[in-house]
Design a protein around this motif. Structure first.
Motif, PDB file in Angstrom:
ATOM      1  N   VAL A   1       0.762  -1.135   0.107  1.00 26.15           N
ATOM      2  CA  VAL A   1       0.154  -0.115   0.050  1.00 26.15           C
ATOM      3  C   VAL A   1       0.763   1.187   0.004  1.00 26.15           C
ATOM      4  O   VAL A   1       2.065   1.221   0.485  1.00 26.15           O
ATOM      5  N   LYS A   2       0.514   2.190  -0.544  1.00 30.10           N
ATOM      6  CA  LYS A   2       1.118   3.681  -0.589  1.00 30.10           C
ATOM      7  C   LYS A   2       0.924   4.290   0.835  1.00 30.10           C
ATOM      8  O   LYS A   2       0.061   4.116   1.613  1.00 30.10           O
ATOM      9  N   VAL A   3       2.134   4.767   1.227  1.00 32.76           N
ATOM     10  CA  VAL A   3       2.073   5.675   2.598  1.00 32.76           C
ATOM     11  C   VAL A   3       2.603   6.944   2.317  1.00 32.76           C
ATOM     12  O   VAL A   3       3.779   7.119   1.824  1.00 32.76           O
TER      13      VAL A   3
ATOM     14  N   VAL B   1       0.037  10.949  13.811  1.00 32.11           N
ATOM     15  CA  VAL B   1      -0.967   9.620  14.017  1.00 32.11           C
ATOM     16  C   VAL B   1      -1.047   9.067  12.554  1.00 32.11           C
ATOM     17  O   VAL B   1      -0.854   9.519  11.627  1.00 32.11           O
ATOM     18  N   LEU B   2      -1.275   7.685  12.597  1.00 36.31           N
ATOM     19  CA  LEU B   2      -1.534   7.181  11.354  1.00 36.31           C
ATOM     20  C   LEU B   2      -2.870   6.919  10.987  1.00 36.31           C
ATOM     21  O   LEU B   2      -3.680   6.283  11.900  1.00 36.31           O
ATOM     22  N   THR B   3      -3.045   7.141   9.959  1.00 32.13           N
ATOM     23  CA  THR B   3      -4.547   7.222   9.424  1.00 32.13           C
ATOM     24  C   THR B   3      -4.576   6.226   8.291  1.00 32.13           C
ATOM     25  O   THR B   3      -3.415   6.074   7.363  1.00 32.13           O
ATOM     26  N   TYR B   4      -5.948   5.723   7.860  1.00 30.70           N
ATOM     27  CA  TYR B   4      -5.803   5.019   6.651  1.00 30.70           C
ATOM     28  C   TYR B   4      -6.973   5.279   5.794  1.00 30.70           C
ATOM     29  O   TYR B   4      -8.264   5.845   6.361  1.00 30.70           O
TER      30      TYR B   4
ATOM     31  N   ASP C   1     -10.484   3.805   3.910  1.00 30.83           N
ATOM     32  CA  ASP C   1     -10.949   2.295   3.918  1.00 30.83           C
ATOM     33  C   ASP C   1     -11.652   2.342   2.403  1.00 30.83           C
ATOM     34  O   ASP C   1     -11.564   3.262   1.686  1.00 30.83           O
ATOM     35  N   GLU C   2     -12.245   1.059   2.341  1.00 29.01           N
ATOM     36  CA  GLU C   2     -12.764   0.452   1.038  1.00 29.01           C
ATOM     37  C   GLU C   2     -13.896   1.713   0.673  1.00 29.01           C
ATOM     38  O   GLU C   2     -14.286   1.638  -0.197  1.00 29.01           O
ATOM     39  N   GLU C   3     -14.608   2.481   1.897  1.00 25.86           N
ATOM     40  CA  GLU C   3     -15.486   3.223   1.413  1.00 25.86           C
ATOM     41  C   GLU C   3     -15.093   4.794   0.935  1.00 25.86           C
ATOM     42  O   GLU C   3     -15.703   5.529   0.840  1.00 25.86           O
ATOM     43  N   GLY C   4     -13.739   4.994   1.113  1.00 24.90           N
ATOM     44  CA  GLY C   4     -13.162   6.177   0.859  1.00 24.90           C
ATOM     45  C   GLY C   4     -13.084   7.254   2.090  1.00 24.90           C
ATOM     46  O   GLY C   4     -12.675   8.312   1.848  1.00 24.90           O
ATOM     47  N   ASP C   5     -13.288   6.676   3.104  1.00 24.76           N
ATOM     48  CA  ASP C   5     -13.167   7.435   4.623  1.00 24.76           C
ATOM     49  C   ASP C   5     -11.818   7.200   5.168  1.00 24.76           C
ATOM     50  O   ASP C   5     -11.173   6.165   5.129  1.00 24.76           O
ATOM     51  N   TRP C   6     -11.443   8.374   5.610  1.00 26.16           N
ATOM     52  CA  TRP C   6     -10.173   8.237   6.373  1.00 26.16           C
ATOM     53  C   TRP C   6     -10.318   7.989   7.933  1.00 26.16           C
ATOM     54  O   TRP C   6     -11.168   8.848   8.476  1.00 26.16           O
TER      55      TRP C   6
ATOM     56  N   THR D   1      -9.928  -3.846   4.769  1.00 32.53           N
ATOM     57  CA  THR D   1     -10.475  -2.591   4.311  1.00 32.53           C
ATOM     58  C   THR D   1      -9.538  -1.692   3.796  1.00 32.53           C
ATOM     59  O   THR D   1      -9.843  -0.488   3.274  1.00 32.53           O
ATOM     60  N   VAL D   2      -8.127  -1.687   4.230  1.00 30.65           N
ATOM     61  CA  VAL D   2      -7.224  -0.752   4.122  1.00 30.65           C
ATOM     62  C   VAL D   2      -6.661  -0.541   2.570  1.00 30.65           C
ATOM     63  O   VAL D   2      -6.624  -1.659   1.662  1.00 30.65           O
ATOM     64  N   LYS D   3      -6.767   0.803   2.084  1.00 25.96           N
ATOM     65  CA  LYS D   3      -6.615   1.139   0.741  1.00 25.96           C
ATOM     66  C   LYS D   3      -5.085   1.741   0.684  1.00 25.96           C
ATOM     67  O   LYS D   3      -4.254   1.413  -0.088  1.00 25.96           O
ATOM     68  N   ARG D   4      -5.152   2.623   1.606  1.00 24.40           N
ATOM     69  CA  ARG D   4      -3.625   3.361   1.647  1.00 24.40           C
ATOM     70  C   ARG D   4      -3.476   4.124   3.002  1.00 24.40           C
ATOM     71  O   ARG D   4      -4.568   4.283   3.677  1.00 24.40           O
ATOM     72  N   LEU D   5      -2.204   4.477   3.403  1.00 22.18           N
ATOM     73  CA  LEU D   5      -2.105   4.949   4.690  1.00 22.18           C
ATOM     74  C   LEU D   5      -1.725   6.414   4.399  1.00 22.18           C
ATOM     75  O   LEU D   5      -1.114   6.927   3.577  1.00 22.18           O
ATOM     76  N   LYS D   6      -1.911   7.230   5.593  1.00 22.42           N
ATOM     77  CA  LYS D   6      -1.160   8.571   5.551  1.00 22.42           C
ATOM     78  C   LYS D   6      -0.923   8.633   7.063  1.00 22.42           C
ATOM     79  O   LYS D   6      -1.600   8.705   8.061  1.00 22.42           O
ATOM     80  N   ILE D   7       0.356   9.424   7.072  1.00 25.16           N
ATOM     81  CA  ILE D   7       0.772  10.014   8.612  1.00 25.16           C
ATOM     82  C   ILE D   7       0.368  11.404   8.457  1.00 25.16           C
ATOM     83  O   ILE D   7       0.864  12.256   7.814  1.00 25.16           O
ATOM     84  N   THR D   8      -0.410  11.850   9.541  1.00 27.84           N
ATOM     85  CA  THR D   8      -1.020  13.386   9.708  1.00 27.84           C
ATOM     86  C   THR D   8      -0.313  13.798  10.832  1.00 27.84           C
ATOM     87  O   THR D   8      -0.430  12.978  11.894  1.00 27.84           O
TER      88      THR D   8
END
Lengths: 175, 575
Positions: free
Chosen positions: A88-90, A139-142, A144-149, A163-170
């Motif tokens: 997955v992309k981070v 914090v780490l967020t992702y 999900d398959e519905e497009g929600d973070w 359910t994870v599609k990609r990750l983002k560290i915010t």
């Protein structure tokens, strides 16, 4: 050699095994092999199954006789375990260039966090730590398959993988 | 009897319950036929193409309950093409016209459309129960129509259907005045449902006893529902995945102890071992437990839950339970009547699975066992012979050895003797599925001993036509015969053609039947529909030029009083 009167073709070329993939030809192979006294056990049919092309797999998808709902539940588990990697992309906030991470190479959230901390050289906090995160922490967020973070860590690991599609560290103060 | 007034005869017929008995009673004389047909309340149609719906409704205008089956059983395993047939609409239309008092409809393996569901919902003011099993062709819009128009609906039971998801709102269409639900099962739906609507519905239905949620229902939602439904007898848990560090988990753990009436549990789609602990408090009262959708639960955790379930009558599990787990079943579940063990690993070599040892243990430990579906990688004759001795009461025995044509691994012999022992010992056997290496001999045994056998499923078995002939000449109660990948040809097909009129249907696929053989059968037996299912696009164009020697991939033969059907797709030819 064993009794050959029952078998239409008494010698089976081992290189042709992957082609003998339709259920009835596996059956014929079974009978032929038995009648020529070769004791090939379970190993043959499973390797034949794995050696099949996707078309032959189609035909074999009618076996074993289980109903569609159960089949799809089990296949999901199989795909999960047969697929050796799940990249997955981070992205980290503020950095335009992202990284890629294989989630299957981790067995849980702790392992994932450790790798990410190392990759991005920053402190990443988990939702269940009561300590108030300092300004510099993330914090780490992702997605999900519905497009929600969503915040990583709330659901069981297996559920997360589904359910994870990609990750983002915010930045922590954004959550 | 003819001197009794009709009301008395009718009253006597009230005590004649079974379909078969009522059918027999109706053939005695014209007077009895009349009384019977007007007083019949339940009709079961095993093959929707055996009779036209209008005839059924005309004969039985007073029916309250109708049950119809469509596609052949092998449709469950994708062997029947998608648009083969089995349409529900003609049945719904006919009932709407002639039998407005209809209260219950049960359809299995049929194509149901949203239009059909809407017509159903609007046509029967007293409609109470809809059960759809393995059906397809409808969406959540159809369910919304049912919710909207069926005042007084008691049961909506959807099992294993393919339902198109058009959104989560269908549940909201149950009006606030709907308080009559007793049973709601939407486990097969793939999409989300409106959580709030579900909770409110559960809260206002005090008679709700059976609730089966789909995978999309989260534990948070489940918790809210459980808080309102403490009289549940039957629960399908939905996803059941929750992290043990959360509040939702603690709420769940505290929910189950108050379910004094809970007897059936299923669902558990994403359950992890720690979630499963939540149900321990109710295990001692459980009679039905279905863990077959929970591949994340391994043998040891299954054992932990099973050793609490000493009143269990029906258990469905995956083969990750292992022989060790089945030994625990044998020592704990003394009331067990039905066991189903499904394969966890459908492509692999089955390193953690069950063998003949597990089955042996259960057969000796569970004296009431009468129904079995067992998937395994190996079986021995010795084990089957012992199982037959231990359990003479089997009514349903289905053994599926995952490796087609596999012999007894100890002796390298076919499994003829093992299955022979089963049919000899189990005098009440009604349903049998065979697997493993089998010669014509097993069919000789079946023909000789399986007197009450009604349904026989055969795959990858037999040596010659003799096998099938033994079965057709014996088995006087045979109703359904389904065969795939066996060396049975025209000689077997044509040996005892009269037999097919005593049966509901015959399915044969990947055997040695030719077009000529089918033509001969159709010519001899005008009251059979001999359907050829030909999915090969090339032969479509050369239909007229097909030689009689052409081998047929799939045939379906069934008795009918309705003649050839008029809704068959292009690839189905009725001879």
């Amino acid at each position: 050699m064993g009794d050959q009167s029952n078998s239409p073709s008494s010698s089976i070329d081992s290189s042709s095994h992957p082609a003998l993939c339709s259920p009835s030809s596996i059956f014929q192979t079974r009978r032929d092999l038995l009648s020529t006294d070769l004791k090939l056990g379970l190993g043959l049919s499973t390797s034949a199954l794995h050696g099949c092309s996707s078309k032959e797999r189609e035909q074999l998808s009618h076996w074993p006789p289980i109903k569609p709902l159960l089949r799809s539940t089990l296949e999901e588990k199989v795909h999960r375990s047969h697929s050796k990697t799940f990249f997955v992309k981070v992205y980290m906030e503020g950095l335009p260039i992202g990284r890629k991470l294989d989630l299957f190479s981790h067995n849980g959230y702790d392992s994932l966090m450790r790798t990410l901390r190392r990759m991005f050289r920053t402190t990443i906090t988990c939702p269940d730590t009561s300590r108030v995160p300092p300004e510099k922490a993330h914090v780490l967020t992702y997605e999900d398959e519905e497009g929600d973070w969503m915040m990583v860590g709330d659901v069981p690991w297996e559920f997360f993988l589904r359910t994870v599609k990609r990750l983002k560290i915010t930045r922590a103060d954004k959550c | 009897m003819t001197y009794f007034p009709e009301e008395v005869v009718e009253h006597i017929f009230d005590f004649v319950g079974s379909h078969r008995d009522r059918n027999t009673v109706s053939t005695v004389c014209k007077a009895w036929y009349q009384v019977e047909r007007l007083s019949r309340r339940t009709v079961f149609v095993g093959n929707c193409y055996a009779i036209r719906p209008e005839r059924v409704m005309a004969r039985f205008p007073g029916i309250k309950s109708l049950s119809v089956k469509g596609k052949p059983h092998f449709a469950d395993f994708n062997l029947v093409p998608y648009d083969w047939g089995g349409f529900a609409l003609p049945w719904i239309e006919a009932a709407a016209r002639r039998c407005p008092g209809l209260e219950e409809l049960r359809l299995k393996r049929m194509v149901v459309t949203d239009d059909g569901l809407e017509l159903l919902a609007r046509s029967f003011p007293n409609f109470k129960s809809l059960v759809l099993i393995s059906c397809e062709g409808f969406s959540t819009d159809g369910l919304a129509a049912i919710a909207t128009y069926c005042r007084g609906l008691r049961e909506l039971d959807l099992q294993e259907n393919e339902v198109e998801d058009h959104g989560c709102q269908w549940l909201s269409f149950f009006p606030d005045s709907c308080t009559s639900l007793v049973s709601l099962n939407f486990g097969c739906l793939k999409g989300e449902v409106n959580g709030g609507a579900l909770e409110r519905l559960v809260a206002r239905c005090p008679n709700l006893r059976s609730l089966k949620l789909n995978r999309a229902v989260s534990v948070e939602s489940l918790n809210k529902i459980l808080a309102r439904a403490s009289h549940l007898v039957d629960l399908g848990t939905g996803s059941f995945a929750v992290d043990h560090r959360t509040d939702a988990y603690h709420t769940l753990m505290n929910s189950f102890p108050k379910f004094k009436s809970l007897r059936n549990l299923s669902g558990f789609w994403d359950a992890s071992p720690c979630c499963l602990r939540a149900v321990y408090p109710v295990c001692t009262n459980l009679t039905v437990l279905n863990l077959s959708y929970a591949p994340a639960i391994q043998g040891d955790d299954l054992i932990k839950i099973i050793c609490l379930c000493f009143k269990l009558q029906k258990l469905w599990v995956l083969d990750s339970i292992g022989d060790k787990g089945l030994a625990v079943v044998a020592s704990t579940c003394k009331e067990l009547q039905e066991l189903r063990v499904f394969p966890c690993d459908i492509y692999g070599a089955g390193t953690t699975s069950v063998t003949e040892e597990g089955l042996l243990a259960v057969s000796s430990g569970c004296p009431k066992l009468n129904s079995l579906l067992y998937f395994c990688y190996q079986m021995t004759n010795a084990a089957l012979i012992t199982v037959a001795k231990n359990c003479p009461h089997f009514t349903r025995f289905r053994l599926c050895i995952l490796d087609p044509g596999k012999p007894d691994p100890v002796t390298n012999q076919p499994l003829d003797e093992g299955f022979g022992a089963i049919v000899r010992s189990c005098k009440n056997l009604r349903r049998l599925s065979l697997s493993g290496l089998l010669t014509d001999q097993v069919f000789l045994y079946i023909g000789m001993y399986a007197e009450h056998l009604e349904m026989l499923s055969i795959a990858f078995a037999g040596d010659s036509d003799k096998g099938m002939i033994y079965v057709l000449n014996g088995c006087k109660n045979l109703r359904k015969l389904e065969i795939r990948d066996c060396p049975f040809g025209d000689i077997a097909l044509l040996k005892n053609v009269a037999k097919y009129e005593t049966m509901r249907s015959l399915w044969m696929s990947s055997c040695d039947i030719t077009l000529g053989g089918c033509k001969a059968l159709a010519a001899k037996m005008p009251r059979l529909n001999v359907e050829i299912i030909n999915e090969n696009e090339e032969t479509d164009e050369f239909e007229e030029n097909l030689s009689d020697l052409h081998k047929l991939e799939k045939i379906y033969v069934y008795r009918t009083v309705a003649g050839p059907r008029n809704d068959a797709p292009d690839f189905v030819w009725t001879l």
